[in-house]
Structures are given as C-alpha cells and as structure tokens.
Design a protein around this motif. Structure first.
Motif, PDB file in Angstrom:
ATOM      1  N   TYR A 189       0.066   7.080   6.906  1.00 57.73           N
ATOM      2  CA  TYR A 189       0.477   7.473   5.568  1.00 57.73           C
ATOM      3  C   TYR A 189       1.745   6.711   5.209  1.00 57.73           C
ATOM      4  O   TYR A 189       2.721   6.690   5.966  1.00 57.73           O
ATOM      5  CB  TYR A 189       0.726   8.978   5.459  1.00 57.73           C
ATOM      6  CG  TYR A 189       0.829   9.422   4.017  1.00 57.73           C
ATOM      7  CD1 TYR A 189      -0.319   9.776   3.299  1.00 57.73           C
ATOM      8  CD2 TYR A 189       2.044   9.443   3.357  1.00 57.73           C
ATOM      9  CE1 TYR A 189      -0.239  10.153   1.964  1.00 57.73           C
ATOM     10  CE2 TYR A 189       2.133   9.812   2.023  1.00 57.73           C
ATOM     11  CZ  TYR A 189       0.986  10.167   1.328  1.00 57.73           C
ATOM     12  OH  TYR A 189       1.067  10.527   0.006  1.00 57.73           O
ATOM     13  N   LEU A 190       1.689   6.078   4.021  1.00 54.43           N
ATOM     14  CA  LEU A 190       2.828   5.317   3.525  1.00 54.43           C
ATOM     15  C   LEU A 190       3.330   5.970   2.246  1.00 54.43           C
ATOM     16  O   LEU A 190       2.547   6.242   1.328  1.00 54.43           O
ATOM     17  CB  LEU A 190       2.426   3.860   3.291  1.00 54.43           C
ATOM     18  CG  LEU A 190       1.902   3.201   4.583  1.00 54.43           C
ATOM     19  CD1 LEU A 190       0.409   2.946   4.485  1.00 54.43           C
ATOM     20  CD2 LEU A 190       2.653   1.940   4.927  1.00 54.43           C
ATOM     21  N   ARG A 232       7.098   3.018   2.711  1.00 57.08           N
ATOM     22  CA  ARG A 232       7.502   3.193   4.106  1.00 57.08           C
ATOM     23  C   ARG A 232       6.463   4.016   4.872  1.00 57.08           C
ATOM     24  O   ARG A 232       5.993   5.040   4.392  1.00 57.08           O
ATOM     25  CB  ARG A 232       8.857   3.892   4.205  1.00 57.08           C
ATOM     26  CG  ARG A 232      10.013   3.133   3.562  1.00 57.08           C
ATOM     27  CD  ARG A 232      11.277   3.981   3.580  1.00 57.08           C
ATOM     28  NE  ARG A 232      12.315   3.432   2.741  1.00 57.08           N
ATOM     29  CZ  ARG A 232      13.313   2.659   3.168  1.00 57.08           C
ATOM     30  NH1 ARG A 232      13.383   2.352   4.465  1.00 57.08           N
ATOM     31  NH2 ARG A 232      14.227   2.200   2.332  1.00 57.08           N
ATOM     32  N   MET A 233       6.132   3.591   6.077  1.00 52.71           N
ATOM     33  CA  MET A 233       5.191   4.311   6.934  1.00 52.71           C
ATOM     34  C   MET A 233       5.835   5.564   7.498  1.00 52.71           C
ATOM     35  O   MET A 233       6.960   5.535   7.977  1.00 52.71           O
ATOM     36  CB  MET A 233       4.757   3.394   8.094  1.00 52.71           C
ATOM     37  CG  MET A 233       3.751   4.001   9.045  1.00 52.71           C
ATOM     38  SD  MET A 233       3.496   2.922  10.488  1.00 52.71           S
ATOM     39  CE  MET A 233       5.017   3.266  11.420  1.00 52.71           C
ATOM     40  N   TYR A 234       5.103   6.680   7.414  1.00 54.35           N
ATOM     41  CA  TYR A 234       5.611   7.947   7.926  1.00 54.35           C
ATOM     42  C   TYR A 234       5.513   8.001   9.451  1.00 54.35           C
ATOM     43  O   TYR A 234       4.549   7.498  10.047  1.00 54.35           O
ATOM     44  CB  TYR A 234       4.794   9.115   7.369  1.00 54.35           C
ATOM     45  CG  TYR A 234       5.159   9.542   5.959  1.00 54.35           C
ATOM     46  CD1 TYR A 234       6.045   8.812   5.177  1.00 54.35           C
ATOM     47  CD2 TYR A 234       4.600  10.695   5.412  1.00 54.35           C
ATOM     48  CE1 TYR A 234       6.367   9.219   3.898  1.00 54.35           C
ATOM     49  CE2 TYR A 234       4.920  11.112   4.124  1.00 54.35           C
ATOM     50  CZ  TYR A 234       5.804  10.364   3.372  1.00 54.35           C
ATOM     51  OH  TYR A 234       6.122  10.771   2.107  1.00 54.35           O
ATOM     52  N   SER A 284       5.000   7.711  16.702  1.00 51.94           N
ATOM     53  CA  SER A 284       6.044   6.729  16.401  1.00 51.94           C
ATOM     54  C   SER A 284       5.445   5.406  15.937  1.00 51.94           C
ATOM     55  O   SER A 284       6.096   4.617  15.241  1.00 51.94           O
ATOM     56  CB  SER A 284       6.931   6.506  17.630  1.00 51.94           C
ATOM     57  OG  SER A 284       6.155   6.073  18.729  1.00 51.94           O
ATOM     58  N   ALA A 285       4.170   5.160  16.334  1.00 51.57           N
ATOM     59  CA  ALA A 285       3.465   3.959  15.876  1.00 51.57           C
ATOM     60  C   ALA A 285       2.814   4.177  14.525  1.00 51.57           C
ATOM     61  O   ALA A 285       2.178   3.272  13.983  1.00 51.57           O
ATOM     62  CB  ALA A 285       2.411   3.543  16.903  1.00 51.57           C
ATOM     63  N   GLY A 286       2.938   5.394  13.971  1.00 49.63           N
ATOM     64  CA  GLY A 286       2.464   5.682  12.630  1.00 49.63           C
ATOM     65  C   GLY A 286       1.120   6.346  12.518  1.00 49.63           C
ATOM     66  O   GLY A 286       0.777   6.869  11.449  1.00 49.63           O
ATOM     67  N   ASP A 287       0.303   6.338  13.589  1.00 50.24           N
ATOM     68  CA  ASP A 287      -1.042   6.902  13.467  1.00 50.24           C
ATOM     69  C   ASP A 287      -0.998   8.424  13.498  1.00 50.24           C
ATOM     70  O   ASP A 287      -0.264   9.031  14.277  1.00 50.24           O
ATOM     71  CB  ASP A 287      -1.963   6.359  14.562  1.00 50.24           C
ATOM     72  CG  ASP A 287      -1.373   6.472  15.955  1.00 50.24           C
ATOM     73  OD1 ASP A 287      -0.206   6.077  16.129  1.00 50.24           O
ATOM     74  OD2 ASP A 287      -2.056   6.970  16.867  1.00 50.24           O
ATOM     75  N   MET A 288      -1.789   9.046  12.611  1.00 54.25           N
ATOM     76  CA  MET A 288      -1.856  10.505  12.491  1.00 54.25           C
ATOM     77  C   MET A 288      -2.443  11.101  13.763  1.00 54.25           C
ATOM     78  O   MET A 288      -3.431  10.612  14.297  1.00 54.25           O
ATOM     79  CB  MET A 288      -2.731  10.877  11.299  1.00 54.25           C
ATOM     80  CG  MET A 288      -2.864  12.369  11.035  1.00 54.25           C
ATOM     81  SD  MET A 288      -4.157  12.712   9.800  1.00 54.25           S
ATOM     82  CE  MET A 288      -5.637  12.493  10.822  1.00 54.25           C
ATOM     83  N   HIS A 295       0.833  -1.200   0.000  1.00 58.49           N
ATOM     84  CA  HIS A 295       0.000   0.000   0.000  1.00 58.49           C
ATOM     85  C   HIS A 295       0.868   1.251   0.000  1.00 58.49           C
ATOM     86  O   HIS A 295       1.915   1.308   0.651  1.00 58.49           O
ATOM     87  CB  HIS A 295      -0.903  -0.001   1.235  1.00 58.49           C
ATOM     88  CG  HIS A 295      -1.921   1.086   1.233  1.00 58.49           C
ATOM     89  ND1 HIS A 295      -3.176   0.934   0.676  1.00 58.49           N
ATOM     90  CD2 HIS A 295      -1.871   2.368   1.689  1.00 58.49           C
ATOM     91  CE1 HIS A 295      -3.849   2.053   0.814  1.00 58.49           C
ATOM     92  NE2 HIS A 295      -3.080   2.943   1.412  1.00 58.49           N
ATOM     93  N   THR A 296       0.397   2.295  -0.697  1.00 61.89           N
ATOM     94  CA  THR A 296       1.021   3.623  -0.634  1.00 61.89           C
ATOM     95  C   THR A 296      -0.082   4.649  -0.415  1.00 61.89           C
ATOM     96  O   THR A 296      -1.250   4.409  -0.720  1.00 61.89           O
ATOM     97  CB  THR A 296       1.775   3.958  -1.937  1.00 61.89           C
ATOM     98  OG1 THR A 296       0.869   3.929  -3.046  1.00 61.89           O
ATOM     99  CG2 THR A 296       2.912   2.968  -2.182  1.00 61.89           C
ATOM    100  N   GLY A 297       0.284   5.800   0.144  1.00 65.15           N
ATOM    101  CA  GLY A 297      -0.694   6.862   0.395  1.00 65.15           C
ATOM    102  C   GLY A 297      -1.415   6.666   1.713  1.00 65.15           C
ATOM    103  O   GLY A 297      -0.949   5.955   2.616  1.00 65.15           O
ATOM    104  N   TRP A 298      -2.586   7.337   1.852  1.00 64.10           N
ATOM    105  CA  TRP A 298      -3.348   7.276   3.091  1.00 64.10           C
ATOM    106  C   TRP A 298      -3.936   5.885   3.319  1.00 64.10           C
ATOM    107  O   TRP A 298      -4.378   5.227   2.380  1.00 64.10           O
ATOM    108  CB  TRP A 298      -4.476   8.299   3.074  1.00 64.10           C
ATOM    109  CG  TRP A 298      -3.996   9.707   3.250  1.00 64.10           C
ATOM    110  CD1 TRP A 298      -3.894  10.660   2.288  1.00 64.10           C
ATOM    111  CD2 TRP A 298      -3.569  10.316   4.464  1.00 64.10           C
ATOM    112  NE1 TRP A 298      -3.412  11.832   2.820  1.00 64.10           N
ATOM    113  CE2 TRP A 298      -3.213  11.656   4.166  1.00 64.10           C
ATOM    114  CE3 TRP A 298      -3.451   9.870   5.780  1.00 64.10           C
ATOM    115  CZ2 TRP A 298      -2.738  12.539   5.125  1.00 64.10           C
ATOM    116  CZ3 TRP A 298      -2.984  10.755   6.741  1.00 64.10           C
ATOM    117  CH2 TRP A 298      -2.630  12.065   6.413  1.00 64.10           C
TER     118      TRP A 298
END
Length: 364
Positions: free
Chosen positions: A113-114, A119-121, A136-140, A101-104
C-alpha cells in the motif's frame, strides 16, 4: 500553508528552467542537454528505448516531475524511471507508464500500500476502519502476528481479526474496538453475558470438562459457554453452581433434595444408597423420597454437604457473540425434576471430554 508555499516557489523557479517539484515536497535540478537557441516542442520524447521529458529550451528534466495531478521520476540522465524507487529513505513505485502509484498494489502475489504521497506503508496502518500490518519490506502480512507480548491475527484479506475467529478448527477471541482492539484474550472471559475459558497457552476456546488447580470441575458447552444449573452428559445428570463449579454431595433446590456423587458429581436416581451409614432412596428424577428407613435424617447433615463452592472464575467484560451462538448440542439443560432423565427430550453431549475421575486433566 508550508506545502503550498513550496509549490509556488518551485513553480516560479521552474518557469526559469532550473527546478522541479517532487511529491514529497523536494526540489531537484534538471540537466541541460543542449545550448541551442532553437525553440523545441515541450513534452515526452523517446530515445534509444527510453522516455525523456524535454522542455522548449531543450533541457531534459531529472528528479521529480509533476504533470497535472501525476508524478514522474526522471533519472540523473533524464530517462523516465519505472518500478521501485528509494528516495529520501522512503520507497515509491512507478508504473510502466512512469506514473507514481498510490493505493493498493499487487506484485508477484504480494500486496503493498502506497499513501497519497506515494510512500510505501510499513508497520501497523489503519485504513477505512480496519487495521493492517505491513512488513518492513512493505508486503501486507496475514496470519498470526506477535507484537510485544500480544498476539494478533490478520485475515486472508489482511484485515486484523476482532471478536470470535475460527482458526484451524479452533475458536479464539480478539478484543473489539478502541486502542486495545485485536488482542487475543486468554483465561476466563465474559463475552455477551456468557462465560468462556480460553486456554492460557494459545487462546483456544475449550469445551467439555475442565478441572482447575483446586480440583474443581466445570463443563463448557459445545458453544464454549460455561454450563450452569442441571446438565445431562453421557446419560448422567450433573448440577453446576452459578459460578460453574460442579456440585457434589447433598443438594437442596427449593424443597427437594438430590444427591450427587461426592467424587464424580453424577446424580443418584432410581436407587437406594447408603450415605454416612444411612439408607436413602431416590426416584427416577433424582429426588430423595424420604423413605428407606431414614426419612427423619437431619437436614443439617445434608446442608453441610450441599454448600455452593465459594470460588468464582476471574472474568473480564468484553463484547462479542459466542462462536456458533447458542449451544447446538442435543444435551438437555432442564432440571431432572421437570424432564425425566432418559426421556426423549434429553441426550448426551457429543462434545464432552472425559468425565470427572475418568481421565480429565487440568487445562494449560
């Protein structure tokens, strides 16, 4: 150029049946599943509820696999990976179809967001002109965010707030544009040519009466903008200098004299007062009539009491429009001499706090 060379080398090696190319540029060996010389059909096969990718020589791939513009990841046993994958200290997400997956991405009510490489932001990221912050866990993240000594606010859509923002019925201001965008400001601020005061402790825009540490009073309109000139508050007239400080004592404007209570700042009107042992009369507009037995009082005595305070608020320039625009209260800002106090053109401010001497406290 380096990435292209890596791709060419990987594809050349893949033709020999020994390597695969991953989205991060890494190479992975594949696992041999059979030594049969029988030519098989290359492609996806399903075994025991799992998907595998088999080439014509019977080998199953493992690691990253690129098919067209899509990436897949095959586990060490060759089975197709789905869900979260940690690879080289970065997180990726493989959809149910196995495609990277890429994007939201929304999962369990949280947004991630990847990037284009999968890569996860994490941390601060700017996308399409707006800043976001990812845990740090990736969630917005949304709501208040403190970085160092600076506070930021992230809207419900994750975008960092800039300019005026109403939060829990209070107004705050966040800087706009540039490297310092999004920072919550405090103290005296000049915004769109208007002066505001944002409380030092939490950045809340203050309205009504304010008193500084020197005992000087100011009045902030319902829009938050600092009042200057004449202002009618709760039925009484006050005058505020250009620096916002409430005037007291004698005040001369053009050729007219007014008297403002030395403690509370209220303008005298329709009254005769004894000031420094002498009587002075004031009409309904607050103008000294020159009567009541002391019409020859020296102007120097009045002038000494009418000097404008020297203190000026410390301000810094910033862009933006004040919350609510112009002052929306019904309080008149006209001079008492041009609109008689108490007439239908004026009224008291519904947002004013305690008047000077009646409970107003210093801001924190």
């Amino acid at each position: 150029m380096k990435a292209k060379n890596t791709i060419r080398a990987a594809l050349a090696a893949a033709a020999l049946g020994v390597v695969l190319l991953g989205p991060a540029g890494g190479l992975e060996t594949r696992a041999a599943q059979t030594t049969s010389s029988t030519t098989l059909k290359e492609g996806w096969i399903q075994q025991n509820g799992h998907w595998y990718y088999q080439k014509s020589d019977g080998f199953f791939y493992k690691g990253w696999l690129q098919i067209g513009d899509k990436y897949y990841y095959l586990n060490t046993d060759g089975s197709m990976k789905t869900g979260w994958l940690k690879f080289d200290n970065s997180w990726y997400y493989l959809e149910d179809s196995g495609v990277m997956h890429t994007g939201w991405l929304q999962l369990d009510g949280k947004w991630y967001y990847l990037g284009a490489d999968g890569r996860m932001y994490t941390g601060w990221k700017q996308m399409n002109g707006s800043w976001y912050y990812f845990h740090s866990a990736g969630d917005m993240q949304t709501g208040w965010r403190k970085t160092g000594d600076t506070w930021y606010y992230l809207n419900s859509d994750g975008k960092m707030a800039e300019g005026w923002k109403q939060i829990d019925d209070s107004w705050h201001y966040f800087t706009k544009g540039g490297d310092k965008a999004g920072k919550m400001v405090t103290g005296w601020q000049t915004i769109d040519s208007q002066v505001y005061y944002l409380r030092e402790s939490d950045g809340v825009m203050l309205t009504g009466w304010l008193q500084d540490s020197n005992g000087k009073y100011y009045y902030m309109k319902t829009s938050g903008a600092m009042a200057t000139g004449w202002r009618q508050i709760d039925g009484s007239w006050y005058y505020f200098a250009d620096n916002g400080q409430m005037a007291t004592g004698w005040l001369q404007l053009a050729s007219k004299w007014y008297y403002l209570d030395p403690t509370y700042g209220k303008m005298a009107q329709s009254a005769t007062l004894t000031i420094d042992g002498k009587s002075y009369s004031f009409d309904g507009n607050g103008e000294w009539t020159g009567s009541a037995g002391n019409s020859s009082a020296s102007a120097s005595a009045k002038t000494s009491s009418a000097q404008t305070p020297a203190f000026s608020p410390s301000t810094s320039s910033s862009d933006g429009a004040g919350p609510g625009g112009s002052d929306s209260s019904s309080t008149s800002t006209e001079s008492p001499g041009s609109s008689s106090p108490g007439s239908s053109s004026s009224g008291s401010s519904g947002s004013s706090q305690s008047a000077p001497g009646t409970g107003s406290s210093k801001w924190g």
